[in-house]
Design an enzyme around this catalytic site. Structure first.
Site, PDB file in Angstrom:
ATOM      1  N   LYS A 104       0.842  -1.206   0.000  1.00 25.16           N
ATOM      2  CA  LYS A 104       0.000   0.000   0.000  1.00 25.16           C
ATOM      3  C   LYS A 104       0.872   1.249   0.000  1.00 25.16           C
ATOM      4  O   LYS A 104       1.897   1.298   0.691  1.00 25.16           O
ATOM      5  CB  LYS A 104      -0.908  -0.027   1.233  1.00 25.16           C
ATOM      6  CG  LYS A 104      -1.934   1.099   1.309  1.00 25.16           C
ATOM      7  CD  LYS A 104      -2.811   0.904   2.538  1.00 25.16           C
ATOM      8  CE  LYS A 104      -3.807   2.018   2.736  1.00 25.16           C
ATOM      9  NZ  LYS A 104      -4.653   1.795   3.947  1.00 25.16           N
ATOM     10  N   SER A 185      -9.392   2.017   3.528  1.00 28.48           N
ATOM     11  CA  SER A 185      -8.576   2.773   2.599  1.00 28.48           C
ATOM     12  C   SER A 185      -7.643   1.905   1.746  1.00 28.48           C
ATOM     13  O   SER A 185      -7.060   2.390   0.776  1.00 28.48           O
ATOM     14  CB  SER A 185      -7.732   3.799   3.370  1.00 28.48           C
ATOM     15  OG  SER A 185      -6.845   3.169   4.277  1.00 28.48           O
ATOM     16  N   SER A 209      -9.908  -0.480   7.424  1.00 30.31           N
ATOM     17  CA  SER A 209      -9.230  -0.293   6.148  1.00 30.31           C
ATOM     18  C   SER A 209      -8.531  -1.522   5.596  1.00 30.31           C
ATOM     19  O   SER A 209      -8.059  -1.503   4.466  1.00 30.31           O
ATOM     20  CB  SER A 209      -8.232   0.864   6.250  1.00 30.31           C
ATOM     21  OG  SER A 209      -8.913   2.087   6.347  1.00 30.31           O
TER      22      SER A 209
END
Length: 525
Positions: A104, A185, A209
């Site tokens: 990420k 996210s 997330s």
């Protein structure tokens, strides 16, 4: 100027990989299968790496345009070559040796790519340093394939945000239905693994997330206990709740990736007691036999989700689990207390992080980030604003009595709630639906979701939350959460694996333009 720079960045980092000398099919290939291919000499790490790069080039910024990958690593093939050479020399580091994984883009890597958190304010944040969690994966032999898109600033900028959108990467699309959210996210990590751009990825969670994008993209995802995985060199929200977590298409793959991520880090004191172990070694289909499980039945489930949940519970019972219904306690004020904590820690923690970034990053405070966004509103705020940033900028610091009280209150309520339900049921694990299916991506109104969510209590308490696919509802994936008390990762992974092996509930994506909502409802959106 920013538009030109971004175009150059994307053109350079997302260029198609060189043609592979040996074509390898990587769709739906697991970590174990990838390792078996290399062990048998049927594929090399270079073959796998180029196959994933080719797939990303064909599907992510053209074709289906999933927009799940912000940047591919220009050194990925070179890393793979080095690991192939090690294998030929007789050195295999473990089950991740030579396997490409995605990271990420709020987690630093030492490669020649920026860590942006999706924001143009960090487009020049090329730190050339690994976060300890990335260093651990490299040491285990993983190839760092690239960085995944995310909800900008990990979804902490606006109360009206559209999950999966960032100024750097655009809007991530859900591989199951392209008009639906990939959640956030860790949206890019979820969509990329679902689309087989890698066998596994690392996301981060503060509250939801990892488990939300995992559930909504048909994956297994683990939000670990706080204190097992380092947060150093991860763009932060909250030191109380932030943690990286593994995401993959099976429980075993999550356990393999997680085993390489657990380590003590002197720069992150919460990890002082972290002890690496092989979480995959103990997985067995008999783990549910005799296990007592506390069952939450949230109000307001749709009939279809309720039926899917009951089917999952029947699988647990059929595997020998003893199911005990529990009622959640009333937790008035926990959401407000958590929000106070997140806003206060966001200002303190993010500014501490920004102070460590290269000189090319000119926004060094939250106020400066707010000013940057206003100055570049066309790029940064075309859909939603920065209300949370503005509220966080007004907080009074980590010594504020109101903040300290909010943290004490939220932590007590969350931990007592989970521990109390487990204790009353005499159970080791708590289960509930993770989320409902993916909602429409909506640039006008932002995220429109009011269904079940398993994330809040384990996120605040710092307890593990594992989501495992339990099938499709109207063509969209839904997940089953396994929650335990602190450091109960082996327990939730064991229960989740035993369920997964019996349920066989995961369905690969079909890349539909819109959700398969059912006969007679095709036009209902």
């Amino acid at each position: 100027m920013l538009r030109i720079s971004l175009a150059i960045v994307l053109a350079g980092t997302l260029a198609a990989a060189p043609a592979a000398a040996r074509k390898v099919a990587v769709e739906e290939v697991s970590l174990e299968q990838a390792q078996a291919l290399m062990r048998a000499g049927k594929a090399s790490s270079v073959d796998l790496t180029r196959a994933y790069l080719d797939r990303i080039a064909a599907m992510d910024r053209k074709g289906l345009t999933l927009r799940s990958v912000i940047a591919v690593n220009p050194d990925a093939v070179a890393q793979a070559k080095a690991l192939d050479a090690e294998r030929r020399a007789g050195r295999v580091r473990g089950p991740l040796h030579g396997v490409p994984v995605l990271i990420k883009d709020n987690i630093e890597t030492a490669d020649a790519i920026a860590t942006t958190a999706g924001s143009l304010a960090l487009k020049d944040n090329v730190t050339r340093r690994d976060a300890p969690v990335v260093a651990a994966l490299r040491a285990a032999g993983a190839v760092i394939l690239g960085k995944t898109n995310l909800s900008e600033w990990a979804n902490i900028r606006s109360t009206h945000a559209m999950s999966g959108w960032s100024a750097v990467g655009g809007l991530v699309r859900n591989p199951y239905a392209l008009d639906r959210t990939a959640c956030g996210s860790s949206s890019g990590s979820g969509a990329a693994v679902a689309a087989s751009f890698a066998a596994a990825a690392v996301g981060t969670e503060t509250d939801g997330s990892v488990v939300c994008p995992s559930s909504i993209n048909g994956l297994v995802g683990l939000k670990p206990s706080i204190g097992l995985v380092s947060r150093t060199r991860v763009v932060p929200i909250s030191h109380s709740q932030d943690t990286p977590g593994p995401m993959a298409r099976s429980v075993r793959d999550v356990a393999i990736l997680f085993s390489a991520m657990v380590a003590a880090d002197p720069a992150d004191p919460t990890t002082a007691g972290a002890v690496p172990r092989d979480y995959a070694a103990g997985l067995t289909v008999s783990a549910l036999s005799g296990m007592r499980i506390a069952v939450l039945r949230p109000d307001g489930l749709s009939a279809a989700l309720a039926a899917r949940y009951e089917a999952a519970l029947a699988v647990l019972k059929g595997a020998g689990a003893v199911l005990v219904d529990v009622k959640p306690p009333k937790l008035e004020g926990i959401g407000d207390a958590e929000f106070t904590v997140l806003k206060t820690e966001l200002k303190a923690d993010l500014e501490a992080y920004l102070a460590t970034t290269p000189p090319a990053v000119t926004a060094r405070t939250l106020d400066q980030l707010i000013a940057f966004n206003r100055a570049h509103a066309a790029e940064e705020m075309p859909f939603f604003q920065q209300e949370i940033f503005e509220e966080a900028a007004k907080t009074k610091g980590l010594n504020d009595p109101a903040y300290k009280a909010a943290r004490a209150t939220s932590l007590r309520l969350a931990s007592e709630a989970i521990d109390g339900m487990l204790r009353r049921a005499g159970a080791q694990v708590l289960v509930e639906p993770t989320y409902a299916g993916a909602w429409l991506s909506d640039p006008v109104y932002g995220d429109q979701y009011s269904g079940p969510s398993s994330s809040e209590l384990p996120a605040i308490a710092g307890y593990p939350n594992l989501t495992v696919p339990m099938g499709l509802v109207k063509g969209l994936p839904v997940g089953l959460s396994f929650i335990a008390t602190k450091n109960g990762e082996a327990t939730v992974l064991g229960a989740g694996y035993a369920y997964e092996q019996r349920a066989k509930a995961r369905v690969a994506p079909r890349y539909l333009q819109q959700a398969d909502v059912g006969e007679g409802l095709e036009g209902v959106r």
